[in-house]
Design an enzyme around this catalytic site. Structure first.
Site, short mmCIF file in Angstrom:
data_model
loop_
_atom_site.label_atom_id
_atom_site.label_comp_id
_atom_site.label_asym_id
_atom_site.label_seq_id
_atom_site.Cartn_x
_atom_site.Cartn_y
_atom_site.Cartn_z
N GLU A 154 1.70 -3.10 -7.76
CA GLU A 154 2.75 -2.07 -7.69
C GLU A 154 3.44 -1.88 -9.04
O GLU A 154 4.66 -2.01 -9.18
CB GLU A 154 3.76 -2.43 -6.60
N GLU A 181 -2.59 -2.46 0.83
CA GLU A 181 -1.45 -2.97 1.61
C GLU A 181 -1.04 -1.89 2.60
O GLU A 181 -0.93 -0.72 2.23
CB GLU A 181 -0.23 -3.27 0.72
C1 BGP Z 1 4.95 -4.67 -1.19
C2 BGP Z 1 4.64 -5.92 -1.97
C3 BGP Z 1 4.30 -7.10 -1.15
C4 BGP Z 1 4.91 -7.13 0.21
C5 BGP Z 1 5.07 -5.82 0.90
C6 BGP Z 1 5.90 -5.80 2.14
O1 BGP Z 1 5.85 -3.92 -1.89
O2 BGP Z 1 3.57 -5.71 -2.86
O3 BGP Z 1 4.46 -8.23 -1.95
O4 BGP Z 1 5.74 -8.13 0.49
O5 BGP Z 1 5.56 -4.84 0.04
O6 BGP Z 1 7.26 -5.83 1.81
P1 BGP Z 1 8.26 -6.85 2.45
O7 BGP Z 1 7.70 -8.18 2.22
O8 BGP Z 1 9.55 -6.63 1.75
O9 BGP Z 1 8.33 -6.51 3.91
#
Ligand code: BGP
Length: 486
Positions: free
Chosen positions: A180, A384
């Site tokens: 990201e 993701e």
């Molecule tokens: C993305 C990241 C991850 C992850 C995901 C979910 O932005 O790359 O590392 O954690 O989001 O977000 P969260 O963990 O805040 O629910």
């Protein structure tokens, strides 16, 4: 007749995604150094995480143990194999390899750990997809160089890449340079992605002006672009078979109304938040709208003469992104705000939101994939996606996460539509395939996994692993190459 593809292509890479600092634990084992992620405390949905430039006794730092993949990787990979994973997205902790970042020699114990993990994946024919830097950097680089604001940090990163590319050149084919990367366009990314040190303890996501300063963030981002481009070129010279990609947090933002002012605003947001970074990484040059944004906001990026050439020569092979939710934008300042992955936006009256206020929008994924592919026409992977939710373990041990199945079903169906629209989609790795620490809140109870991990927000639990209902469901999705979603 022009042939129409209505199915996921053969060899589609189904799997799951994780990140070292949210998964591994073992934060001071095997010679590992302290990372930026290791000094961020746990928070909740309503209490922000804190960055403590000096680690403090008695505070809960969730990356320290995480879900202890460091000691459970064999069991976890066996479970991934049982679901039929073709690919496993993981990140390497830079601090396992270079504990301080600027060390002269790599740490053999750290390299050995990943040898073992890759060997275990190979046993089950699971392809690793490795994020080289996922929201962490050696903390020493933050302290000594103010992180990525210093151009020398790109040299340390490229050195780290050289070591891991050479070591794993025969066992890893797919690499992502930065997770990201576009998060540095927002204050939220300042410490987490840029390792830019805040002044004093500070709330995560609310960095003070000094560290959240746009000028610093864009300068740091420029150094990451250079580092990424140099890594791509270097990687290809070490193994021409390497596929090295970018990774963007795709923030799908609709105009709230058909008011042209809203349309323009949505386009500007798409440009700056999403496309600025991928234009540089895919096309090899800053787009015109970036130059205008810098000029309008008094941002001056210090560049060396060779930088343009470096960016041009280090274009990525494929595009990847995260996609969780969508929001709206409006030129009217009185509209109602809502949360979202990393960015706030406005409420969409047509959508429902998760318990963490992320609006659920499968069609937004189809829209985004079309938007991306129309622009770049290179292979795309969704690395993701998923629903963060509270899971309940029933008296008989069952975890009936039908809400997660519904979410994923909708998004897989939307990806299939995108494939039929002509998008060259090559893989899908839903986030947190095994429960892990939330990046945004540091919680354990915000779970994404097909595999439940017995650990609560306060760090209590046996760390035992259990299959959720979605585990069997996803297995059947993979077996049928995305045909059997019911
Ligand atoms: C993305 C990241 C991850 C992850 C995901 C979910 O932005 O790359 O590392 O954690 O989001 O977000 P969260 O963990 O805040 O629910």
């Amino acid at each position: 007749m022009l042939p129409l593809t209505k199915h996921f292509p053969e060899g589609f890479l189904w799997g799951g995604a994780t990140a070292a600092n949210q998964l591994e634990g073992g934060y001071n084992e095997g010679g590992k150094g302290l990372s930026t992620a290791d000094v961020i405390t746990a928070g909740t949905h309503t209490t922000p995480r804190k960055i403590t430039p000096v680690p403090e006794q008695g505070l809960n730092y969730p990356s320290h143990e995480a879900v202890d993949f460091y000691h459970h990787y064999k069991e976890d990979i066996r479970l991934f194999a049982e679901m039929g994973f073709k690919v496993f997205r993981m990140s390497m902790a830079w601090t396992r390899i270079f504990p301080n970042g600027d060390d002269a020699e790599p740490n053999e114990a750290g390299l050995k750990f990943y040898d073992d993990v890759f060997a275990e994946l190979r046993k089950y024919n699971i392809e690793p997809l490795v994020t080289i830097s996922h929201y962490e950097a050696p903390f020493h680089l933050a302290q000594k160089y103010n992180g990525w604001t210093d151009r020398r940090v790109a040299d340390f990163y490229v050195n780290y890449c050289e070591v891991i590319f050479n070591r794993y050149k025969d066992v890893v084919k797919y690499w992502l340079t930065f997770n990201e990367i576009n998060i540095l366009t927002m204050p939220f990314g300042s410490f987490m992605a840029g390792a830019i040190l805040p002044e004093g303890n500070t709330e995560f996501g609310h960095a003070p002006a000094a560290s959240g300063d746009e000028q610093l963030r864009y300068q740091a981002l420029h150094h990451q672009f250079l580092a990424s481009a140099r890594a791509v070129k270097l990687g290809h010279s070490i193994n021409p078979e390497f596929k090295i990609g970018c990774m963007i947090a795709y923030m799908c933002s609709y105009p709230l109304t058909c008011n042209p002012a809203d349309i323009i605003l949505a386009q500007q947001k798409d440009n700056i938040s999403n496309f600025l970074c991928s234009d540089v990484q895919v096309r090899g040059a800053y787009p015109g709208f970036a130059k205008r944004y810098f000029a309008d906001n008094g941002i001056e990026i210090a560049m060396e003469e060779e930088d343009e050439q470096i960016l041009l020569e280090g274009r990525v092979d494929f595009y990847t992104c995260s996609y969780y939710s969508s929001t709206c934008v409006s030129a009217d300042p009185d509209q109602e705000a809502i949360g979202g992955n990393l960015s706030m936006g406005l409420k969409n009256p047509y959508l429902q939101a998760s318990a963490w206020e992320w609006q659920i929008d499968p069609q937004g994924l189809r829209w985004s994939l079309n938007n991306i592919y129309n622009r770049y026409q290179i292979p795309v992977m969704v690395v993701e996606n998923g629903l963060g939710a509270v899971d309940t373990v029933e008296a008989d041990g069952a975890i009936n996460d039908d809400y997660r199945i519904d979410y994923l079903k909708g998004h897989i169906a939307a990806m299939k539509e995108a494939v039929a629209d002509g998008v060259e989609l090559i893989g899908y790795t839903p986030w947190g395939c095994i429960d892990l620490v939330s990046a945004g809140t540091g919680e354990m109870k915000k779970r994404y996994g097909f595999i439940y991990v017995d650990k609560d927000n306060d760090g209590r639990g046996t760390l035992a692993r259990f299959r959720k209902k979605s585990f069997g469901w996803y297995k059947q999705v993979i077996e049928s190459n995305g045909e059997k979603l019911e």
